[in-house]
Design an enzyme around this catalytic site. Structure first.
Site, mmCIF file in Angstrom:
data_model
loop_
_atom_site.group_PDB
_atom_site.id
_atom_site.type_symbol
_atom_site.label_atom_id
_atom_site.label_comp_id
_atom_site.label_asym_id
_atom_site.label_seq_id
_atom_site.Cartn_x
_atom_site.Cartn_y
_atom_site.Cartn_z
ATOM 1 N N ASP A 1 1.825 8.818 -5.957
ATOM 2 C CA ASP A 1 1.501 10.402 -5.872
ATOM 3 C C ASP A 1 1.642 10.917 -4.292
ATOM 4 O O ASP A 1 1.800 12.103 -4.511
ATOM 5 C CB ASP A 1 0.197 10.984 -6.435
ATOM 6 N N GLU B 1 -10.844 3.845 7.795
ATOM 7 C CA GLU B 1 -9.859 4.740 8.018
ATOM 8 C C GLU B 1 -10.610 5.850 8.527
ATOM 9 O O GLU B 1 -10.528 6.447 9.728
ATOM 10 C CB GLU B 1 -9.125 5.035 6.800
ATOM 11 N N HIS C 1 0.833 -1.100 0.064
ATOM 12 C CA HIS C 1 -0.263 0.032 0.097
ATOM 13 C C HIS C 1 0.739 1.368 0.043
ATOM 14 O O HIS C 1 1.363 1.774 0.959
ATOM 15 C CB HIS C 1 -0.936 0.014 1.166
ATOM 16 N N HIS D 1 1.139 4.938 -2.187
ATOM 17 C CA HIS D 1 0.712 5.844 -3.271
ATOM 18 C C HIS D 1 1.940 6.399 -3.864
ATOM 19 O O HIS D 1 2.599 7.292 -2.995
ATOM 20 C CB HIS D 1 -0.216 7.039 -2.631
ATOM 21 N N ASP E 1 1.718 3.769 2.943
ATOM 22 C CA ASP E 1 0.735 4.744 2.694
ATOM 23 C C ASP E 1 1.657 5.646 1.751
ATOM 24 O O ASP E 1 1.269 5.476 0.568
ATOM 25 C CB ASP E 1 -0.074 5.245 3.678
ATOM 26 N N ASP E 2 1.768 6.872 2.076
ATOM 27 C CA ASP E 2 2.350 7.979 1.329
ATOM 28 C C ASP E 2 3.604 8.421 1.997
ATOM 29 O O ASP E 2 3.952 9.213 2.716
ATOM 30 C CB ASP E 2 1.187 9.295 1.591
ATOM 31 N N GLY F 1 -9.407 8.649 -0.919
ATOM 32 C CA GLY F 1 -9.968 10.064 -0.869
ATOM 33 C C GLY F 1 -10.933 10.055 0.455
ATOM 34 O O GLY F 1 -10.751 9.236 1.253
ATOM 35 N N HIS G 1 -9.777 1.771 0.304
ATOM 36 C CA HIS G 1 -9.769 2.257 1.693
ATOM 37 C C HIS G 1 -11.079 2.174 2.514
ATOM 38 O O HIS G 1 -12.019 2.752 2.060
ATOM 39 C CB HIS G 1 -9.457 3.773 1.449
HETATM 40 N N1 ADE Z 1 -4.916 9.192 -0.777
HETATM 41 C C1 ADE Z 1 -3.726 9.168 -0.189
HETATM 42 N N2 ADE Z 1 -3.590 8.521 1.154
HETATM 43 C C2 ADE Z 1 -4.796 8.426 1.548
HETATM 44 C C3 ADE Z 1 -5.547 7.928 2.656
HETATM 45 N N3 ADE Z 1 -4.543 7.559 3.774
HETATM 46 N N4 ADE Z 1 -6.653 7.615 2.580
HETATM 47 C C4 ADE Z 1 -7.439 8.016 1.644
HETATM 48 N N5 ADE Z 1 -6.946 8.414 0.572
HETATM 49 C C5 ADE Z 1 -5.760 8.611 0.496
HETATM 50 ZN ZN ZN Z 2 -3.747 4.851 1.234
#
Ligand code: ADE
Ligand code: ZN
Length: 315
Positions: free
Chosen positions: A12, A196, A8, A10, A274-275, A166, A193
């Site tokens: 971007d 969360e 998981h 992203h 995640d990011d 999102g 997702h």
């Molecule tokens: N887009 C990027 N990170 C996210 C997250 N944690 N939850 C939902 N959308 C996302």
């Molecule tokens: Zn995510």
């Protein structure tokens, strides 16, 4: 040896600060700072945010500098290079073409093509195994998500699956039932997702309405023992992201994260980033710093790694 896997991530949400600066320079975009350390607080999380939507505000500048499809391709390519630098054996990279296209109104299909090309170039050069997952950004609404899906399906053969990301609280799964039916008919596997920014019912909906076989985050399953049993019995993969969950205030601290409980109840839970750019972390940070604070022992870590190998789509 169990392979090192992030399921998981992203792409971007993982743009190098140096790249943001270079793209801004080339595309004549004025940033709030012009060097890495000056820009860092504008594009990374430094303290927990009040919620997911506030967290997502940190994507403003990274998305603002993507002015051509080639810029998107560069970001994808560098994500593969970064996976190699982190010594990952396998990574599933996900991206929302509409989100990446939005600031400069790029053609979303051109973004998908450029990202897939950047990944292919990266795989050839760096030898990391990569699975690519398309995202529908629910925050744009159902109509835009049909267009986003169409762009993704134009390059169907480059994708292993489809995700929904999102604003989970504002845009529930039922709005996207038809999109995911089309994606499943095209042979895509589904993750979403859920649990969360909304409750346990959102996880049930992701499985029942969207056909998800994996869940991104899934934190709120902790409130519903019957659901945890169903997730374990159904072999649903759980893509946990510890630091992200603290930064979005999904949980108040690492210690409050349910990952340990998930593993002990037999859920196929995993550890992911995640990011990583936005969160300013690596997968090693999640295993070595975050997971121990969440109460995981070395045996739990081994189980999480084995689970990732089991639920990975490309291995
Ligand atoms: N887009 C990027 N990170 C996210 C997250 N944690 N939850 C939902 N959308 C996302
Ligand atoms: Zn995510």
């Amino acid at each position: 040896m169990i392979p090192k896997i992030d399921l998981h991530r992203h792409l971007d949400g993982n743009i190098r600060i140096q790249t943001i600066l270079e793209l801004a320079d080339r595309n004549a975009i004025v940033l709030p700072a012009n060097d890495v350390e000056g820009l860092r607080p504008h594009v990374t999380i430094t303290t927990p945010h009040p919620g997911l939507v506030s967290f997502l505000g940190k994507f403003r500048w990274p998305m603002a500098v993507l002015a051509t499809p080639e810029d998107c391709g560069r970001v994808a390519y560098e994500n593969v290079e970064d996976a190699k630098s982190e010594r990952l054996d396998y990574v599933e990279l996900r991206f929302s073409p509409w989100f990446m296209a939005a600031a400069h109104r790029l053609d979303p299909a051109a973004v998908v093509e450029a990202v897939a090309d950047g990944i292919a170039r990266g795989v050839k050069e760096f030898g990391v195994q990569v699975g690519l997952i398309g995202i529908l950004s629910r925050t744009f609404g159902a109509a835009v998500c049909f267009q986003e899906l169409e762009a993704l399906l134009t390059f169907r053969e480059t994708l292993s699956g489809l995700d929904l990301a999102g604003d989970e609280a504002g845009f529930p799964a039922r709005m996207f039932k038809r999109h995911f039916q089309i994606a499943r008919d095209a042979g895509l596997r589904i993750t979403a997702h859920a649990g969360e920014a909304a409750g346990a019912e959102s996880i049930r909906d992701a499985i029942k309405i969207l056909g998800a076989t994996r869940i991104g985050h899934g934190v709120r399953a902790m409130d519903d023992p019957a659901l945890m049993d169903e997730l374990a019995e159904g072999g649903i993969g759980i893509e946990c992201c510890l630091t992200s969950n603290v930064q979005t205030s999904t949980i108040p601290s690492y210690a409050a994260h349910p990952l340990r409980v998930f593993l002990e109840r037999g859920l196929l839970a995993t550890i992911n980033t995640d990011d990583p750019g936005i969160s300013n972390i690596t997968l090693d940070h999640e295993f070595e710093i975050a997971a121990p604070q969440a109460g995981l022992t070395p045996a739990h870590l081994t189980q999480a790694k084995a689970n990732a190998a089991q639920i990975a789509w490309g291995l």
